[in-house]
Scaffold this active site. Structure first.
Site, PDB file in Angstrom:
ATOM      1  N   HIS A  88     -37.703   2.840  -1.398  1.00 21.44           N
ATOM      2  CA  HIS A  88     -36.981   1.929  -2.312  1.00 21.44           C
ATOM      3  C   HIS A  88     -37.990   0.985  -2.976  1.00 21.44           C
ATOM      4  CE1 HIS A  88     -34.326  -1.351  -3.454  1.00 21.44           C
ATOM      5  NE2 HIS A  88     -33.293  -0.920  -2.770  1.00 21.44           N
ATOM      6  N   GLU A 141     -36.711   4.085  -7.347  1.00 20.55           N
ATOM      7  CA  GLU A 141     -36.700   4.517  -5.944  1.00 20.55           C
ATOM      8  C   GLU A 141     -36.714   6.041  -5.864  1.00 20.55           C
ATOM      9  OE1 GLU A 141     -33.306   2.575  -4.159  1.00 20.55           O
ATOM     10  OE2 GLU A 141     -33.463   0.951  -5.627  1.00 20.55           O
TER      11      GLU A 141
END
Ligand code: BG6
Length: 277
Positions: free
Chosen positions: A153, A253
């Site tokens: 992420h 991400e």
């Protein structure tokens, strides 16, 4: 040089300082929270309002979201899984003239099987050089089939969100998490409001341009990616964010989200990050 360090409150991390870059990786979550090539602006963004303490995910850097991305079917379980707030172990470290490499590992325990009923080994391989390379390896040590969704992420430092464009997702289908509807991307992605999307069937690499540099993100075994900026109101109510944080960050991400993957014994997803002026 690879050094194990602790902050004043005991929060443990590994510091890498070699000929090309410095990096810091917390044992909590195998969470990389700095990657800076010498004499350059940091590539990863970290909130100046985040806490570095066990039990709270760091806001910024590269949270490892596993074994689920987003919310689980059980609303009592933590968003983005438990790996990012678990304490990992440093298993290996190697260095040569070009790069430094470490491997961190998380094993299932009685407390993880209460949250998620599988025996597993999870490894994050981190290579710090002129590019940053991460590879997340899942080993299914259970007799049952497991399905996972996952994300690296990554929060990127950008000069100003209004100057950012993301290239490489033109004509791709995406799920807009804000209105729960599918759309097709037209042109490069730019930002003038809250943005929270899962792009599918991604063809890597992708590029983030701002007014000073281009960051390139490559990946393998990652079929989707998330593009996220909370904008003004969500940023103001989020933990670990300062009021103006949304201005200087964007998340791109590397994920396997929406569709689960089934590691029969082994699944490895990873990629690299580099930048150029
Ligand atoms: C993104 C999600 O991946 O993570 C967003 O798409 C979410 O919806 C964001 O707000 C941050 O999540 P968290 O759990 O770190 O606050």
């Amino acid at each position: 040089m690879i050094t194990c360090k602790a902050m004043a409150n005991g929060f443990e991390y590994i510091e890498i300082n070699n000929a090309t870059a410095t990096a810091k990786i917390a044992l909590q979550g195998a969470h990389l929270f700095e990657y800076t090539r010498h004499n350059e602006t940091p590539i990863l963004w970290v909130s100046t309002c985040t806490a570095f303490e066990n039990g709270a995910a760091i806001r910024g850097g590269i949270p490892v979201c596993w074994p689920w991305f987003g919310m689980s079917e059980n609303p009592d379980l933590p968003q983005h899984g438990f790996a990012r707030t678990s304490i990992w172990k440093l298993m290996e470290q190697t260095e040569n003239a070009q790069a430094s490499t470490i491997i961190l590992e998380l094993q299932s325990t009685k407390s993880t099987t209460k949250l998620w009923p599988f025996e597993f080994t999870l490894r994050l391989h981190v290579k710090v050089g002129t590019t940053l390379e991460l590879s997340l390896e899942t080993l299914n040590r259970d007799s049952k089939t497991m399905n996972i969704t996952q994300a690296l992420h990554t929060y990127f430092t950008i000069d100003t969100i209004q100057n950012v464009s993301i290239r490489g997702l033109e004509h791709k289908r995406y799920f807009n998490a804000l209105d729960k509807t599918f759309y097709t991307q037209e042109g490069a992605i730019t930002f003038d409001k809250e943005t929270d999307r899962i792009y599918q069937d991604v063809t890597w690499p992708l590029k983030i341009d701002d007014s000073v540099r281009t960051i390139s993100i490559n990946a393998s075994n990652s079929t989707s990616c998330v593009v996220w900026n909370p904008w003004i109101e969500k940023c103001a109510r989020m933990s670990g964010m300062c009021k103006e944080s949304y201005q200087s960050m964007v998340c791109l991400e590397t994920t396997n989200a929406l569709k689960p993957t089934f590691p029969p014994t082994h699944n490895e997803a990873g990629g690299s990050i580099s930048s150029a002026r």
